[in-house]
Every structure is written in structure tokens, then in C-alpha cells.
Design a protein around this motif. Structure first.
Motif, PDB file in Angstrom:
ATOM      1  N   LEU A 161      37.809  32.936  33.175  1.00  0.00           N
ATOM      2  CA  LEU A 161      39.115  32.303  33.285  1.00  0.00           C
ATOM      3  C   LEU A 161      40.209  33.349  33.299  1.00  0.00           C
ATOM      4  CD1 LEU A 161      37.237  30.027  31.856  1.00  0.00           C
ATOM      5  CD2 LEU A 161      39.418  28.875  31.550  1.00  0.00           C
ATOM      6  N   LEU A 162      41.227  33.089  34.120  1.00  0.00           N
ATOM      7  CA  LEU A 162      42.419  33.930  34.178  1.00  0.00           C
ATOM      8  C   LEU A 162      43.626  33.030  34.030  1.00  0.00           C
ATOM      9  CD1 LEU A 162      43.811  36.704  34.783  1.00  0.00           C
ATOM     10  CD2 LEU A 162      43.812  36.012  37.194  1.00  0.00           C
ATOM     11  N   GLY A 163      44.518  33.415  33.122  1.00  0.00           N
ATOM     12  CA  GLY A 163      45.738  32.634  32.923  1.00  0.00           C
ATOM     13  C   GLY A 163      46.960  33.523  32.915  1.00  0.00           C
ATOM     14  N   ASP A 164      48.041  33.028  33.512  1.00  0.00           N
ATOM     15  CA  ASP A 164      49.332  33.714  33.443  1.00  0.00           C
ATOM     16  C   ASP A 164      50.433  32.666  33.415  1.00  0.00           C
ATOM     17  OD1 ASP A 164      49.633  32.889  36.109  1.00  0.00           O
ATOM     18  OD2 ASP A 164      49.310  34.888  36.957  1.00  0.00           O
ATOM     19  N   ALA A 165      51.654  33.048  33.768  1.00  0.00           N
ATOM     20  CA  ALA A 165      52.789  32.124  33.662  1.00  0.00           C
ATOM     21  C   ALA A 165      52.638  30.897  34.557  1.00  0.00           C
ATOM     22  CB  ALA A 165      54.087  32.856  34.009  1.00  0.00           C
ATOM     23  N   ASP A 166      51.821  31.008  35.617  1.00  0.00           N
ATOM     24  CA  ASP A 166      51.692  29.917  36.585  1.00  0.00           C
ATOM     25  C   ASP A 166      50.522  28.992  36.314  1.00  0.00           C
ATOM     26  OD1 ASP A 166      53.946  30.710  38.016  1.00  0.00           O
ATOM     27  OD2 ASP A 166      52.796  32.078  39.279  1.00  0.00           O
ATOM     28  N   GLY A 167      49.741  29.241  35.263  1.00  0.00           N
ATOM     29  CA  GLY A 167      48.641  28.360  34.938  1.00  0.00           C
ATOM     30  C   GLY A 167      47.324  29.083  34.792  1.00  0.00           C
ATOM     31  N   VAL A 168      46.219  28.352  35.030  1.00  0.00           N
ATOM     32  CA  VAL A 168      44.874  28.872  34.782  1.00  0.00           C
ATOM     33  C   VAL A 168      43.977  28.622  35.993  1.00  0.00           C
ATOM     34  CG1 VAL A 168      42.810  28.693  33.327  1.00  0.00           C
ATOM     35  CG2 VAL A 168      45.068  28.417  32.317  1.00  0.00           C
ATOM     36  N   VAL A 169      43.154  29.615  36.315  1.00  0.00           N
ATOM     37  CA  VAL A 169      42.084  29.439  37.288  1.00  0.00           C
ATOM     38  C   VAL A 169      40.756  29.732  36.603  1.00  0.00           C
ATOM     39  CG1 VAL A 169      43.429  29.893  39.366  1.00  0.00           C
ATOM     40  CG2 VAL A 169      42.426  31.805  38.124  1.00  0.00           C
ATOM     41  N   ALA A 170      39.724  29.001  37.023  1.00  0.00           N
ATOM     42  CA  ALA A 170      38.380  29.186  36.478  1.00  0.00           C
ATOM     43  C   ALA A 170      37.466  29.617  37.621  1.00  0.00           C
ATOM     44  CB  ALA A 170      37.874  27.889  35.856  1.00  0.00           C
ATOM     45  N   ILE A 171      36.756  30.727  37.423  1.00  0.00           N
ATOM     46  CA  ILE A 171      35.936  31.327  38.469  1.00  0.00           C
ATOM     47  C   ILE A 171      34.469  31.207  38.083  1.00  0.00           C
ATOM     48  CG2 ILE A 171      35.552  33.400  39.835  1.00  0.00           C
ATOM     49  CD1 ILE A 171      38.257  34.435  38.657  1.00  0.00           C
ATOM     50  N   PRO A 172      33.641  30.588  38.918  1.00  0.00           N
ATOM     51  CA  PRO A 172      32.208  30.518  38.602  1.00  0.00           C
ATOM     52  C   PRO A 172      31.629  31.919  38.402  1.00  0.00           C
ATOM     53  CG  PRO A 172      32.747  29.072  40.442  1.00  0.00           C
ATOM     54  CD  PRO A 172      33.978  29.886  40.173  1.00  0.00           C
ATOM     55  N   ALA A 173      30.861  32.096  37.360  1.00  0.00           N
ATOM     56  CA  ALA A 173      30.351  33.426  37.002  1.00  0.00           C
ATOM     57  C   ALA A 173      29.580  34.074  38.141  1.00  0.00           C
ATOM     58  CB  ALA A 173      29.471  33.319  35.755  1.00  0.00           C
ATOM     59  N   GLU A 174      28.835  33.258  38.901  1.00  0.00           N
ATOM     60  CA  GLU A 174      27.991  33.829  39.955  1.00  0.00           C
ATOM     61  C   GLU A 174      28.797  34.247  41.191  1.00  0.00           C
ATOM     62  OE1 GLU A 174      27.945  29.329  40.570  1.00  0.00           O
ATOM     63  OE2 GLU A 174      27.924  30.755  38.897  1.00  0.00           O
ATOM     64  N   ARG A 175      30.085  33.924  41.231  1.00  0.00           N
ATOM     65  CA  ARG A 175      30.902  34.270  42.402  1.00  0.00           C
ATOM     66  C   ARG A 175      32.094  35.151  42.044  1.00  0.00           C
ATOM     67  NH1 ARG A 175      31.527  29.702  46.823  1.00  0.00           N
ATOM     68  NH2 ARG A 175      31.701  31.641  48.031  1.00  0.00           N
ATOM     69  N   VAL A 176      32.133  35.621  40.814  1.00  0.00           N
ATOM     70  CA  VAL A 176      33.316  36.350  40.359  1.00  0.00           C
ATOM     71  C   VAL A 176      33.540  37.631  41.139  1.00  0.00           C
ATOM     72  CG1 VAL A 176      32.135  37.574  38.490  1.00  0.00           C
ATOM     73  CG2 VAL A 176      34.586  37.107  38.313  1.00  0.00           C
ATOM     74  N   ALA A 177      32.478  38.339  41.514  1.00  0.00           N
ATOM     75  CA  ALA A 177      32.643  39.611  42.226  1.00  0.00           C
ATOM     76  C   ALA A 177      33.308  39.406  43.580  1.00  0.00           C
ATOM     77  CB  ALA A 177      31.289  40.298  42.392  1.00  0.00           C
ATOM     78  N   GLU A 178      32.871  38.388  44.330  1.00  0.00           N
ATOM     79  CA  GLU A 178      33.477  38.169  45.638  1.00  0.00           C
ATOM     80  C   GLU A 178      34.898  37.625  45.513  1.00  0.00           C
ATOM     81  OE1 GLU A 178      31.619  35.043  48.060  1.00  0.00           O
ATOM     82  OE2 GLU A 178      30.543  34.370  46.268  1.00  0.00           O
ATOM     83  N   VAL A 179      35.157  36.816  44.498  1.00  0.00           N
ATOM     84  CA  VAL A 179      36.521  36.330  44.289  1.00  0.00           C
ATOM     85  C   VAL A 179      37.457  37.493  43.993  1.00  0.00           C
ATOM     86  CG1 VAL A 179      38.007  34.977  42.755  1.00  0.00           C
ATOM     87  CG2 VAL A 179      35.860  34.004  43.581  1.00  0.00           C
ATOM     88  N   ILE A 180      37.037  38.388  43.120  1.00  0.00           N
ATOM     89  CA  ILE A 180      37.869  39.540  42.782  1.00  0.00           C
ATOM     90  C   ILE A 180      38.110  40.409  44.016  1.00  0.00           C
ATOM     91  CG2 ILE A 180      37.894  41.722  41.517  1.00  0.00           C
ATOM     92  CD1 ILE A 180      36.569  40.209  39.176  1.00  0.00           C
ATOM     93  N   ALA A 181      37.070  40.640  44.817  1.00  0.00           N
ATOM     94  CA  ALA A 181      37.225  41.482  46.010  1.00  0.00           C
ATOM     95  C   ALA A 181      38.258  40.895  46.970  1.00  0.00           C
ATOM     96  CB  ALA A 181      35.876  41.649  46.709  1.00  0.00           C
ATOM     97  N   VAL A 182      38.187  39.587  47.216  1.00  0.00           N
ATOM     98  CA  VAL A 182      39.140  38.950  48.127  1.00  0.00           C
ATOM     99  C   VAL A 182      40.536  38.914  47.505  1.00  0.00           C
ATOM    100  CG1 VAL A 182      39.728  36.815  49.339  1.00  0.00           C
ATOM    101  CG2 VAL A 182      37.355  37.604  49.277  1.00  0.00           C
ATOM    102  N   ALA A 183      40.617  38.639  46.204  1.00  0.00           N
ATOM    103  CA  ALA A 183      41.927  38.602  45.527  1.00  0.00           C
ATOM    104  C   ALA A 183      42.603  39.969  45.587  1.00  0.00           C
ATOM    105  CB  ALA A 183      41.748  38.159  44.082  1.00  0.00           C
ATOM    106  N   GLU A 184      41.832  41.034  45.418  1.00  0.00           N
ATOM    107  CA  GLU A 184      42.406  42.379  45.513  1.00  0.00           C
ATOM    108  C   GLU A 184      42.900  42.662  46.924  1.00  0.00           C
ATOM    109  OE1 GLU A 184      39.923  44.663  41.952  1.00  0.00           O
ATOM    110  OE2 GLU A 184      39.159  44.721  44.017  1.00  0.00           O
ATOM    111  N   GLU A 185      42.168  42.196  47.922  1.00  0.00           N
ATOM    112  CA  GLU A 185      42.604  42.351  49.316  1.00  0.00           C
ATOM    113  C   GLU A 185      43.936  41.637  49.545  1.00  0.00           C
ATOM    114  OE1 GLU A 185      41.319  40.665  53.688  1.00  0.00           O
ATOM    115  OE2 GLU A 185      39.750  40.953  52.188  1.00  0.00           O
TER     116      GLU A 185
END
Length: 223
Positions: A161-185
Motif C-alpha cells: 500500500l502507498l498513501g499520500d495526500a491524495d489517498g491510498v492505492v493497493a498493489i497486488p504483491a505479485e505485480r508490484v515490480a511491474e507497477v513500480i517500473a511503469v510508475a517510475e516511467e
């Protein structure tokens, strides 16, 4: 936490929920927890979920649970109280203990109370609101470390889970690496747009150069 989870949490701390939200849209993952907001806009949290599901009391009133002493530092407490606004499942004593134990924060599909203590300690609490009425004798723990629902999103134990001023997102553990890679892009593309604008490039041109309007759209291998 495992080494993999530690690495993911460190990477998430350098991202905003907007980056991750756009990445999840691009990857076709539903992870934006609707209506779950921080008590303070300065709060941030990142960590793996420890999940607890609540339900209404029956003939056996059960208990609101004694679990906080068993959590690992860095965990995020995720409480599914079915969005109830009339009975709390988090307050002063839990906040004080969690802060002392190094828990990363608490996310509640429901309400909290004793919000001043969370603000005083700088302990991140995300919820649907705050109200003073206790959940004792009104709700009971139905289970620990099982799938729960928060803001319309399924959260499994160990999901990130990641939370900041705009709310919370929940990332499935098995997909966290690809989510992070795309988010960084996406983050890096937006940084390039911002830098171009500061150098006098029009926003239209800067966006076109970075492919801004399709950053979150499912495409090619991401689709």
C-alpha cells in the motif's frame, strides 16, 4: 519484511499515488481505494498489508481484537469495517502502540477516533472519517490475514500500500515490480515535461514530446 518487499517499499517512497494510479490503469489493475483519505495531508505511508476483517456482533459479541503487538515494524494495518461510519475500530491506544512499534500506518474502510493522538505522534491514519463512538460490543473481528475490501479494492495480506495526500492505492504483491517500473516511467516523463515548460517550451509541445496523453493508456506489451 523480505528483502524484495523492502526494496519495493523504498521505491514506492519515491513515488506519488498519482504515478502509481496511472501505472495501474495502464496495466489494467484496480487498486485505487475510493474515499479513503488521510487525517493530515502531510501523512505518507508505504508498506505490506496486515489485514483484519470486521463484522457486526451476533449472539457472541466476540472482540475488536488484540493484534497490534504481533505486527512487524513497517507493516500497514488494513482494517475492513465494511465502510461503517457509526462505530470505530481504531483509536488512541492502538495509535500510541503502533507508533512506538514502528508500524508504517493504518488504512481503514470505516472511521477512526482519537484523531488528535495520530496528529500529535505523526502516525499516518487513512480512513473514511472520524467519529468518537466505540466499536466495542458493536463490531467483532471475523478474521486476520485474509482478503479484505478497502474502498472497493480487494487487498490480500502482503499486498503493498502507498498513501499520500491524495489517498491510498493497493498493489497486488505479485505485480508490484511491474507497477513500480511503469510508475517510475510516468514520473520521469512528467518531470521532463515540467523541465521543458520551465525552459519556455509550450505545455502542448512538452506533452507531445513525452507522449503524455497515452502514458496511462494500455498499449503494446502493457495492454
Amino acid at each position: 519484511m523480505t528483502d524484495v518487499a523492502n526494496t519495493a517499499v523504498k521505491a514506492l517512497k519515491d513515488l506519488d499515488t498519482s504515478h502509481v494510479s496511472d501505472a495501474m490503469d495502464r496495466l489494467g489493475i484496480a487498486g485505487q481505494c475510493l474515499g479513503i483519505m488521510p487525517l493530515d495531508r502531510n501523512f505518507r505511508l508505504a508498506g505490506p498489508a496486515f489485514t483484519i476483517r470486521y463484522g457486526p456482533v451476533g449472539t457472541d459479541p466476540g472482540s475488536v481484537g488484540d493484534y497490534i503487538d504481533d505486527l512487524d515494524p513497517g507493516s500497514v494495518v488494513v482494517l475492513d469495517n465494511a465502510g461503517r461510519l457509526d462505530a470505530t475500530v481504531w483509536g488512541d491506544l492502538l495509535t500510541a502502540t503502533a507508533a512506538r512499534r514502528g508500524i508504517a500506518g493504518t488504512v481503514i474502510d470505516g472511521v477512526c477516533r482519537d484523531s488528535d493522538r495520530a496528529l500529535e505522534l505523526g502516525y499516518p491514519v487513512y480512513s473514511r472519517g472520524r467519529w468518537m463512538r466505540t466499536g466495542k460490543d458493536r463490531v467483532r473481528v471475523d478474521g486476520y490475514q485474509l482478503p479484505v475490501t478497502v474502498g472497493g479494492v480487494r487487498v490480500e495480506p502482503g499486498d503493498l500500500l502507498l498513501g499520500d495526500a491524495d489517498g491510498v492505492v493497493a498493489i497486488p504483491a505479485e505485480r508490484v515490480a511491474e507497477v513500480i517500473a511503469v510508475a517510475e516511467e510516468i514520473r520521469d516523463a512528467e518531470n521532463r515535461i515540467r523541465a521543458d515548460v520551465e525552459q519556455g517550451v509550450s505545455l502542448r509541445e512538452a506533452r507531445a514530446n513525452a507522449g503524455y496523453h497515452t502514458l496511462q493508456t494500455p498499449t503494446r506489451a502493457d495492454g
